[in-house]
Design a protein around this motif. Structure first.
Motif, PDB file in Angstrom:
ATOM      1  N   LYS A 125       0.836  -1.211   0.000  1.00  0.00           N
ATOM      2  CA  LYS A 125       0.000   0.000   0.000  1.00  0.00           C
ATOM      3  C   LYS A 125       0.867   1.255   0.000  1.00  0.00           C
ATOM      4  O   LYS A 125       0.555   2.242  -0.685  1.00  0.00           O
ATOM      5  CB  LYS A 125      -0.915   0.009   1.239  1.00  0.00           C
ATOM      6  N   LEU A 126       1.948   1.222   0.757  1.00  0.00           N
ATOM      7  CA  LEU A 126       2.835   2.386   0.842  1.00  0.00           C
ATOM      8  C   LEU A 126       3.485   2.675  -0.508  1.00  0.00           C
ATOM      9  O   LEU A 126       3.570   3.834  -0.930  1.00  0.00           O
ATOM     10  CB  LEU A 126       3.909   2.137   1.902  1.00  0.00           C
ATOM     11  N   THR A 127       3.913   1.638  -1.203  1.00  0.00           N
ATOM     12  CA  THR A 127       4.543   1.804  -2.513  1.00  0.00           C
ATOM     13  C   THR A 127       3.591   2.470  -3.499  1.00  0.00           C
ATOM     14  O   THR A 127       3.975   3.380  -4.241  1.00  0.00           O
ATOM     15  CB  THR A 127       5.004   0.433  -3.068  1.00  0.00           C
ATOM     16  N   LYS A 128       2.341   2.025  -3.482  1.00  0.00           N
ATOM     17  CA  LYS A 128       1.333   2.623  -4.376  1.00  0.00           C
ATOM     18  C   LYS A 128       1.062   4.075  -3.995  1.00  0.00           C
ATOM     19  O   LYS A 128       0.860   4.932  -4.857  1.00  0.00           O
ATOM     20  CB  LYS A 128       0.025   1.817  -4.308  1.00  0.00           C
ATOM     21  N   ALA A 129       1.058   4.358  -2.709  1.00  0.00           N
ATOM     22  CA  ALA A 129       0.708   5.697  -2.228  1.00  0.00           C
ATOM     23  C   ALA A 129       1.721   6.749  -2.653  1.00  0.00           C
ATOM     24  O   ALA A 129       1.368   7.921  -2.834  1.00  0.00           O
ATOM     25  CB  ALA A 129       0.587   5.687  -0.707  1.00  0.00           C
ATOM     26  N   ILE A 130       2.975   6.360  -2.811  1.00  0.00           N
ATOM     27  CA  ILE A 130       4.007   7.365  -3.129  1.00  0.00           C
ATOM     28  C   ILE A 130       4.558   7.204  -4.541  1.00  0.00           C
ATOM     29  O   ILE A 130       5.514   7.881  -4.910  1.00  0.00           O
ATOM     30  CB  ILE A 130       5.160   7.296  -2.100  1.00  0.00           C
ATOM     31  N   ALA A 131       3.925   6.350  -5.323  1.00  0.00           N
ATOM     32  CA  ALA A 131       4.395   6.142  -6.700  1.00  0.00           C
ATOM     33  C   ALA A 131       4.365   7.455  -7.473  1.00  0.00           C
ATOM     34  O   ALA A 131       3.366   8.174  -7.472  1.00  0.00           O
ATOM     35  CB  ALA A 131       3.513   5.105  -7.391  1.00  0.00           C
ATOM     36  N   GLY A 132       5.491   7.779  -8.120  1.00  0.00           N
ATOM     37  CA  GLY A 132       5.565   8.976  -8.949  1.00  0.00           C
ATOM     38  C   GLY A 132       5.743  10.267  -8.179  1.00  0.00           C
ATOM     39  O   GLY A 132       5.766  11.351  -8.775  1.00  0.00           O
ATOM     40  N   LYS A 133       5.860  10.199  -6.874  1.00  0.00           N
ATOM     41  CA  LYS A 133       6.011  11.396  -6.056  1.00  0.00           C
ATOM     42  C   LYS A 133       7.493  11.715  -5.826  1.00  0.00           C
ATOM     43  O   LYS A 133       8.308  10.817  -5.637  1.00  0.00           O
ATOM     44  CB  LYS A 133       5.326  11.212  -4.700  1.00  0.00           C
ATOM     45  N   SER A 134       7.819  13.009  -5.835  1.00  0.00           N
ATOM     46  CA  SER A 134       9.207  13.407  -5.597  1.00  0.00           C
ATOM     47  C   SER A 134       9.401  13.971  -4.190  1.00  0.00           C
ATOM     48  O   SER A 134      10.513  14.167  -3.747  1.00  0.00           O
ATOM     49  CB  SER A 134       9.655  14.447  -6.621  1.00  0.00           C
ATOM     50  N   LYS A 135       8.291  14.244  -3.499  1.00  0.00           N
ATOM     51  CA  LYS A 135       8.409  14.689  -2.115  1.00  0.00           C
ATOM     52  C   LYS A 135       7.152  14.302  -1.336  1.00  0.00           C
ATOM     53  O   LYS A 135       6.109  13.989  -1.909  1.00  0.00           O
ATOM     54  CB  LYS A 135       8.640  16.192  -2.037  1.00  0.00           C
ATOM     55  N   VAL A 136       7.278  14.353  -0.020  1.00  0.00           N
ATOM     56  CA  VAL A 136       6.148  14.014   0.845  1.00  0.00           C
ATOM     57  C   VAL A 136       5.227  15.235   0.920  1.00  0.00           C
ATOM     58  O   VAL A 136       5.471  16.170   1.669  1.00  0.00           O
ATOM     59  CB  VAL A 136       6.629  13.621   2.266  1.00  0.00           C
ATOM     60  N   ASP A 137       4.174  15.206   0.125  1.00  0.00           N
ATOM     61  CA  ASP A 137       3.218  16.309   0.137  1.00  0.00           C
ATOM     62  C   ASP A 137       1.961  15.902   0.910  1.00  0.00           C
ATOM     63  O   ASP A 137       1.903  14.825   1.508  1.00  0.00           O
ATOM     64  CB  ASP A 137       2.875  16.743  -1.298  1.00  0.00           C
ATOM     65  N   ASP A 138       0.951  16.778   0.897  1.00  0.00           N
ATOM     66  CA  ASP A 138      -0.280  16.507   1.649  1.00  0.00           C
ATOM     67  C   ASP A 138      -0.957  15.222   1.179  1.00  0.00           C
ATOM     68  O   ASP A 138      -1.526  14.478   1.989  1.00  0.00           O
ATOM     69  CB  ASP A 138      -1.251  17.681   1.500  1.00  0.00           C
ATOM     70  N   VAL A 179       0.471  12.523  -0.095  1.00  0.00           N
ATOM     71  CA  VAL A 179       1.219  11.371   0.435  1.00  0.00           C
ATOM     72  C   VAL A 179       0.883  11.167   1.916  1.00  0.00           C
ATOM     73  O   VAL A 179       0.657  10.041   2.372  1.00  0.00           O
ATOM     74  CB  VAL A 179       2.739  11.564   0.245  1.00  0.00           C
ATOM     75  N   LEU A 180       0.828  12.259   2.670  1.00  0.00           N
ATOM     76  CA  LEU A 180       0.516  12.154   4.096  1.00  0.00           C
ATOM     77  C   LEU A 180      -0.907  11.640   4.324  1.00  0.00           C
ATOM     78  O   LEU A 180      -1.140  10.836   5.226  1.00  0.00           O
ATOM     79  CB  LEU A 180       0.708  13.513   4.782  1.00  0.00           C
ATOM     80  N   ASP A 181      -1.839  12.100   3.487  1.00  0.00           N
ATOM     81  CA  ASP A 181      -3.218  11.603   3.581  1.00  0.00           C
ATOM     82  C   ASP A 181      -3.265  10.106   3.300  1.00  0.00           C
ATOM     83  O   ASP A 181      -3.957   9.345   3.999  1.00  0.00           O
ATOM     84  CB  ASP A 181      -4.127  12.341   2.592  1.00  0.00           C
ATOM     85  N   ASN A 182      -2.540   9.684   2.274  1.00  0.00           N
ATOM     86  CA  ASN A 182      -2.495   8.254   1.927  1.00  0.00           C
ATOM     87  C   ASN A 182      -1.836   7.436   3.033  1.00  0.00           C
ATOM     88  O   ASN A 182      -2.286   6.339   3.362  1.00  0.00           O
ATOM     89  CB  ASN A 182      -1.742   8.045   0.608  1.00  0.00           C
ATOM     90  N   LEU A 183      -0.765   7.992   3.591  1.00  0.00           N
ATOM     91  CA  LEU A 183      -0.056   7.293   4.671  1.00  0.00           C
ATOM     92  C   LEU A 183      -0.949   7.158   5.902  1.00  0.00           C
ATOM     93  O   LEU A 183      -0.977   6.109   6.546  1.00  0.00           O
ATOM     94  CB  LEU A 183       1.219   8.059   5.031  1.00  0.00           C
ATOM     95  N   GLU A 184      -1.720   8.198   6.181  1.00  0.00           N
ATOM     96  CA  GLU A 184      -2.666   8.155   7.301  1.00  0.00           C
ATOM     97  C   GLU A 184      -3.676   7.034   7.105  1.00  0.00           C
ATOM     98  O   GLU A 184      -3.958   6.259   8.033  1.00  0.00           O
ATOM     99  CB  GLU A 184      -3.389   9.504   7.418  1.00  0.00           C
ATOM    100  N   GLU A 185      -4.203   6.929   5.894  1.00  0.00           N
ATOM    101  CA  GLU A 185      -5.174   5.885   5.582  1.00  0.00           C
ATOM    102  C   GLU A 185      -4.565   4.490   5.724  1.00  0.00           C
ATOM    103  O   GLU A 185      -5.195   3.565   6.242  1.00  0.00           O
ATOM    104  CB  GLU A 185      -5.682   6.082   4.148  1.00  0.00           C
ATOM    105  N   ILE A 186      -3.314   4.350   5.294  1.00  0.00           N
ATOM    106  CA  ILE A 186      -2.614   3.055   5.374  1.00  0.00           C
ATOM    107  C   ILE A 186      -2.417   2.640   6.840  1.00  0.00           C
ATOM    108  O   ILE A 186      -2.653   1.490   7.221  1.00  0.00           O
ATOM    109  CB  ILE A 186      -1.249   3.125   4.654  1.00  0.00           C
ATOM    110  N   LEU A 187      -1.990   3.582   7.664  1.00  0.00           N
ATOM    111  CA  LEU A 187      -1.756   3.282   9.080  1.00  0.00           C
ATOM    112  C   LEU A 187      -3.058   2.911   9.791  1.00  0.00           C
ATOM    113  O   LEU A 187      -3.105   1.957  10.572  1.00  0.00           O
ATOM    114  CB  LEU A 187      -1.090   4.469   9.776  1.00  0.00           C
ATOM    115  N   VAL A 188      -4.116   3.648   9.499  1.00  0.00           N
ATOM    116  CA  VAL A 188      -5.410   3.351  10.118  1.00  0.00           C
ATOM    117  C   VAL A 188      -5.913   1.984   9.670  1.00  0.00           C
ATOM    118  O   VAL A 188      -6.413   1.186  10.478  1.00  0.00           O
ATOM    119  CB  VAL A 188      -6.449   4.448   9.789  1.00  0.00           C
ATOM    120  N   SER A 189      -5.753   1.669   8.380  1.00  0.00           N
ATOM    121  CA  SER A 189      -6.218   0.372   7.861  1.00  0.00           C
ATOM    122  C   SER A 189      -5.360  -0.784   8.365  1.00  0.00           C
ATOM    123  O   SER A 189      -5.773  -1.937   8.313  1.00  0.00           O
ATOM    124  CB  SER A 189      -6.253   0.381   6.325  1.00  0.00           C
TER     125      SER A 189
END
Length: 317
Positions: A30-43, A45-55
Motif C-alpha cells: 500500500k505504501l509503494t502505491k501511495a508514493i508512486a511517482g512522487k518526488s516529495k512528501v506532500d499533503d 502522500v501524508l493523507d495516503n499514509l494516514e489511511e494506510i496506518l489506520v487500515s
C-alpha cells in the motif's frame, strides 16, 4: 545505544519476521502505491499514509501522532523513493514505542524476590487465552521455574478441560474444581497448593466472558481478595489477552477490561494470521499498559516476550 539493538536469538527473530509477514507485505504494498511517482512528501502522500496506518489498525489517535511527527521532519525535504520514507517511518514508530513501558525484556523471567509470582489472566473467549496460558507455562518451565495452573474459569466446562490438556502437555500441575464452582475458591486452592509445592509461578485462568462491567469487576475483585488471604499483594500481574487479528475490536476489549479491573500487562495473539499487526503499536501507545507477550505462530514456542526493538526491526525489514 542504538534503538535497533539485537536482542533475540536468530531462531526467535526468524519466527518474529515470519509472524509479521502478512502485516509487512500488506503495509508496504500500500505504501509503494501511495508514493508512486512522487518526488516529495506532500499533503496527498501524508493523507495516503494516514489511511494506510489506520487500515493496518494502528488506531486513529496513534496514527495522527505519527503523521504529525513525519510532517515536522519532512515539511521542507525531498526524497527519492520509498527507502527514505521507510526509514523516517521506522524511526518515528520506534520513537513512539520507546515512550511506552512495553517491550524491554527478551526472556521469560520473574523477580527473584517474588515467590510465588502470581499471574491472573483475563480476556474474552476465543482470543487464545487458554493457549496463551499453556504456552506461558511451557516457557516458564523451560526457563527452569516450577509452575502451577489454576482453572478458575468455571463458567465453561470446556475451559477447564482445555487447561487440563495444556497442563498434561506441558507437564505441570493444575488445580481445578467442577464447572460452576466459585472461581475465588479455585484461586484460593491454587495458591495454597503452589505454596505447599514451593512453586515459582502461578497462572490463574479467569472467566472468558464480557458480562457487564460491574459483574466482571466484582468477580475479579473477589478472586484477588481471596488470593491475598494466602499470599499478600497478589496477583503480581493481571494479564489481558487480546486477539490481534480482530483489529479495532481488540481496542474495544482493552477499554472494557481496563475499566473493569487493573490490567498491568497485555498479550497480543494471532499476529501471524493477520495483516493487522499494527494493532500492537496502537494498543501500546493508547493504553500505556505494557505489551508483554505476542503470539506469532501455532507452535508451543511461538509465544514471545514482546521486544519493541525487534518488533520494529521485523516490521520494517
Amino acid at each position: 545505544m542504538s534503538f535497533f539493538k539485537r536482542i533475540f536469538s536468530s531462531e526467535k527473530k526468524e519466527t518474529l519476521d515470519k509472524g509479521l509477514e502478512k502485516t509487512k507485505t500488506t503495509f508496504f504494498s500500500k505504501l509503494t502505491k501511495a508514493i508512486a511517482g512522487k518526488s516529495k512528501v506532500d499533503d496527498e502522500v501524508l493523507d495516503n499514509l494516514e489511511e494506510i496506518l489506520v487500515s493496518s489498525d494502528v488506531g486513529v489517535e496513534t496514527t495522527l501522532k505519527i503523521i504529525k511527527r513525519i510532517e515536522t521532519r519532512v515539511s521542507n525535504d525531498k526524497y527519492l523513493g520509498t527507502e527514505e520514507l521507510n526509514q523516517i517511518l521506522r524511526e518515528e514508530i520506534a520513537s513512539l514505542l520507546s515512550e511506552t513501558k512495553s517491550g524491554e525484556e527478551s526472556e521469560f523471567k520473574i523477580p527473584a524476590n517474588k515467590k510465588p509470582y502470581v499471574i491472573m489472566v483475563v480476556g474474552v473467549n476465543g482470543v487464545g487465552k487458554t493457549t496463551t496460558i499453556g504456552k506461558l507455562a511451557f516457557q516458564f518451565k523451560k526457563a527452569g521455574y516450577k509452575v502451577v495452573l489454576g482453572a478458575a474459569d468455571t463458567f465453561r466446562a470446556a475451559a477447564i478441560d482445555q487447561l487440563q490438556i495444556w497442563a498434561d502437555r506441558v507437564g505441570v500441575p493444575i488445580v481445578k474444581q467442577q464447572m460452576g464452582s466459585d472461581p475465588a475458591s479455585v484461586a484460593f486452592d491454587t495458591l495454597q497448593s503452589a505454596v505447599a509445592q514451593n512453586a515459582d509461578v502461578v497462572i490463574i485462568d479467569t472467566a472468558g466472558r464480557l458480562h457487564n462491567k460491574v459483574g466482571l469487576m466484582n468477580e475479579l475483585s473477589k478472586v484477588k481478595k481471596v488470593m491475598q488471604k494466602v499470599v499478600e499483594e497478589t496477583p503480581n500481574d493481571v494479564l489481558l489477552v487480546l486477539d490481534g487479528s480482530t483489529g479495532q475490536n481488540a481496542f474495544e476489549q482493552a477499554k472494557q477490561f481496563t475499566a473493569a479491573t487493573e490490567v498491568t500487562c497485555l498479550a497480543v495473539t494471532k499476529l501471524d494470521g493477520t495483516a493487522k499487526g499494527g494493532v500492537v503499536i496502537g494498543i501500546s501507545d493508547q493504553f500505556q499498559i505494557p505489551v508483554k507477550y505476542i503470539g506469532v505462530g501455532e507452535g508451543i514456542e511461538d509465544l514471545q516476550v514482546f521486544n519493541k526493538y525487534e518488533f520494529v526491526d521485523s516490521f520494517f525489514k
